[in-house]
Design an enzyme around this catalytic site. Structure first.
Site, short mmCIF file in Angstrom:
data_model
loop_
_atom_site.label_atom_id
_atom_site.label_comp_id
_atom_site.label_asym_id
_atom_site.label_seq_id
_atom_site.Cartn_x
_atom_site.Cartn_y
_atom_site.Cartn_z
N ASN A 32 0.82 -1.22 0.00
CA ASN A 32 0.00 0.00 0.00
C ASN A 32 0.85 1.27 0.00
O ASN A 32 0.32 2.38 0.12
CB ASN A 32 -0.98 0.01 1.19
N THR A 35 4.85 3.02 3.88
CA THR A 35 6.24 3.37 4.16
C THR A 35 7.15 2.93 3.03
O THR A 35 8.32 3.32 2.99
CB THR A 35 6.76 2.71 5.47
N ALA A 73 4.67 -7.48 4.64
CA ALA A 73 3.95 -6.23 4.91
C ALA A 73 3.70 -6.10 6.40
O ALA A 73 3.26 -7.05 7.05
CB ALA A 73 2.63 -6.20 4.14
N GLN A 75 3.39 -2.98 9.90
CA GLN A 75 3.65 -1.74 10.59
C GLN A 75 4.88 -2.05 11.43
O GLN A 75 4.80 -2.83 12.38
CB GLN A 75 2.42 -1.38 11.44
N SER A 116 9.61 -11.10 14.48
CA SER A 116 10.57 -10.13 15.02
C SER A 116 11.18 -10.61 16.32
O SER A 116 10.52 -11.26 17.15
CB SER A 116 9.82 -8.81 15.25
N TYR A 140 3.73 -3.54 19.41
CA TYR A 140 4.23 -4.10 18.15
C TYR A 140 4.57 -5.58 18.32
O TYR A 140 4.17 -6.44 17.52
CB TYR A 140 5.46 -3.30 17.70
N LYS A 144 3.04 -8.99 16.53
CA LYS A 144 3.89 -9.89 15.74
C LYS A 144 3.82 -11.31 16.31
O LYS A 144 3.79 -12.28 15.56
CB LYS A 144 5.34 -9.39 15.75
N VAL A 188 17.30 2.29 13.88
CA VAL A 188 18.15 3.23 14.63
C VAL A 188 19.42 3.62 13.86
O VAL A 188 19.82 4.79 13.88
CB VAL A 188 18.47 2.67 16.04
N ASP A 277 10.95 -0.44 24.99
CA ASP A 277 12.39 -0.60 24.73
C ASP A 277 12.89 -1.90 25.35
O ASP A 277 12.59 -2.19 26.50
CB ASP A 277 13.17 0.55 25.37
P1 NAD Z 1 9.27 -1.11 5.74
O1 NAD Z 1 8.38 -0.16 6.45
O2 NAD Z 1 10.32 -0.58 4.85
O3 NAD Z 1 8.43 -2.18 4.95
C1 NAD Z 1 7.08 -2.49 5.21
C2 NAD Z 1 6.35 -2.53 3.89
O4 NAD Z 1 5.00 -2.94 4.12
C3 NAD Z 1 6.29 -1.14 3.23
O5 NAD Z 1 6.56 -1.24 1.85
C4 NAD Z 1 4.86 -0.70 3.47
O6 NAD Z 1 4.40 0.21 2.49
C5 NAD Z 1 4.14 -2.02 3.46
N1 NAD Z 1 2.88 -2.01 4.19
C6 NAD Z 1 2.66 -1.50 5.44
N2 NAD Z 1 1.38 -1.64 5.77
C7 NAD Z 1 0.77 -2.29 4.73
C8 NAD Z 1 -0.55 -2.72 4.49
N3 NAD Z 1 -1.53 -2.52 5.39
N4 NAD Z 1 -0.83 -3.35 3.32
C9 NAD Z 1 0.16 -3.53 2.40
N5 NAD Z 1 1.42 -3.12 2.56
C10 NAD Z 1 1.73 -2.51 3.72
O7 NAD Z 1 9.93 -1.98 6.91
P2 NAD Z 1 11.00 -3.15 6.84
O8 NAD Z 1 12.09 -2.77 7.75
O9 NAD Z 1 11.31 -3.50 5.43
O10 NAD Z 1 10.19 -4.33 7.52
C11 NAD Z 1 9.53 -5.34 6.77
C12 NAD Z 1 8.85 -6.32 7.72
O11 NAD Z 1 9.84 -6.95 8.54
C13 NAD Z 1 7.85 -5.67 8.67
O12 NAD Z 1 6.77 -6.57 8.84
C14 NAD Z 1 8.62 -5.54 9.97
O13 NAD Z 1 7.77 -5.55 11.08
C15 NAD Z 1 9.49 -6.79 9.91
N6 NAD Z 1 10.75 -6.69 10.66
C16 NAD Z 1 11.66 -5.72 10.36
C17 NAD Z 1 12.86 -5.66 11.07
C18 NAD Z 1 13.89 -4.61 10.78
O14 NAD Z 1 14.90 -4.53 11.51
N7 NAD Z 1 13.74 -3.78 9.75
C19 NAD Z 1 13.12 -6.61 12.08
C20 NAD Z 1 12.15 -7.58 12.35
C21 NAD Z 1 10.98 -7.63 11.64
#
Ligand code: NAD
Length: 321
Positions: A32, A35, A73, A75, A116, A140, A144, A188, A277
């Site tokens: 969508n 982000t 996908a 939050q 996560s 969050y 998850k 971070v 945290d």
């Molecule tokens: P990101 O925000 O870059 O990616 C999330 C993607 O999901 C984005 O493209 C966003 O537009 C899309 N999205 C959000 N809500 C949506 C919805 N309702 N419908 C369709 N698309 C939607 O974040 P990221 O860092 O790439 O994280 C990706 C996934 O991995 C997430 O689920 C996050 O919780 C998980 N995660 C990330 C990390 C990290 O360190 N980055 C660690 C553990 C888990």
């Protein structure tokens, strides 16, 4: 294989699409763009604008006949989960249930889920093995963990007409090229780097001695793609990190040093700790090693410089977001 990547326009999702294409698969992205950005979606990918909260839009994505689903996908911000828990719940938990129901309805037998490390919460041993009892301390992490349980409880149902083979990856702090430098809510290391490049103060919450395990996104994408058709990963929950624990203070000092700066020459603002945290975080990665033969290959000092080199260019000539 045709692989539906929900959230494929995000930071990790874009790298997953690239790794899938390199392995000869066809990614189909449902995102969508809340982000994410089209700039993250590599050419050769089928892109569909849609929301995982909307079963009809998920159904339209399944019309593209995926053989497997990588459900990324989400939050992804702990801070935002406290500002609006209902959105967090709807996207992360309800959205995952919607994807699961589509898998069952369309007989898609392979689902990989982005879980996560936050589900471990506080008090876990570090490095943390997957056998540690979850103790989520943020909204969050609750959503998850609930989503992860829906994934594995659904796969274990005896009444499913066709099998559903699932894997959840409990990812630690993922960093790397194309991480958003302008999103102060998540990531971070990208936040600190963006702050320095724009000449803004660095904000440190708590005493800065809380630790994190930083793993490069290319190592993450390699693990996901290697697990796609690997039966050893079916039904498994797998940590993806490096096992190396680094304090936020150390991260801050290392990032400043990479720019030829230090705490004496740069503005650091200290704040109280934030809700949710975690104090310590590091992955026990023996399960990923045993089941996938996976090992992180990019040490933080190398990955950090690669990311900073990319970030300097990205700030000079930003891609539209
Ligand atoms: P990101 O925000 O870059 O990616 C999330 C993607 O999901 C984005 O493209 C966003 O537009 C899309 N999205 C959000 N809500 C949506 C919805 N309702 N419908 C369709 N698309 C939607 O974040 P990221 O860092 O790439 O994280 C990706 C996934 O991995 C997430 O689920 C996050 O919780 C998980 N995660 C990330 C990390 C990290 O360190 N980055 C660690 C553990 C888990």
């Amino acid at each position: 294989m045709r692989v539906l990547v929900t959230g494929g326009a995000g930071f990790i999702g874009g790298h997953l699409c690239e790794a899938l294409l390199n392995a000869g698969h066809t990614p189909i992205v449902l995102d969508n763009l809340s982000t994410g950005s089209l700039a993250n979606v590599p050419s050769g990918t089928i892109f569909l604008h849609g929301d995982v909260r909307n079963p009809d839009e998920i159904s339209q994505a399944f019309d593209h006949a995926p053989d497997a689903v990588m459900h990324i996908a989400g939050q992804a911000s702990i801070r935002l989960s406290f500002l609006d828990p209902t959105v967090d719940l709807a996207v992360n938990t309800q959205g995952t249930i919607n994807v699961l129901q589509a898998c069952i309805a369309r007989g898609v037998s392979r689902l990989l889920f982005a879980s996560s490390m936050t589900i471990y919460g506080n008090g876990a041993p570090a490095p943390t093995p997957e056998t540690t009892a979850p103790n989520p301390v943020s909204y969050y992490a609750i959503t998850k963990y609930a989503a992860e349980r829906y994934v594995h409880t659904t796969a274990a149902r005896a009444d499913l007409v066709s099998p559903l083979n699932v894997t959840s990856f409990r990812m630690f702090n993922v960093y790397g090229e194309r991480q958003n430098l302008n999103n102060s809510y998540q990531g971070v290391f990208a936040i600190f780097t963006g702050n320095i490049l724009r000449g803004e103060p660095i904000n440190i919450h708590s005493d800065g001695e809380q630790s994190r395990d930083f793993v490069h996104v290319e190592d993450i994408a390699r693990a996901w793609v290697s697990a796609l058709d690997n039966p050893a990963a079916y039904g498994q929950v797998i940590n993806l990190g490096t096992g190396v624990e680094q304090s936020v203070n150390h991260l801050c000092d290392a990032t400043l040093a990479a720019f030829g700066l230090n705490r004496e020459t740069y503005s650091i603002v200290h704040h109280p700790s934030q809700p949710g945290d975690m104090r310590r975080s590091a992955a026990d990665i023996r399960r990923a090693q045993e089941l996938l033969g996976w090992q992180p290959t990019i040490p933080f000092d190398i990955g950090m410089m690669r990311f900073i080199d990319w970030a300097k260019q990205a700030i000079k000539s930003p891609t539209p977001r």
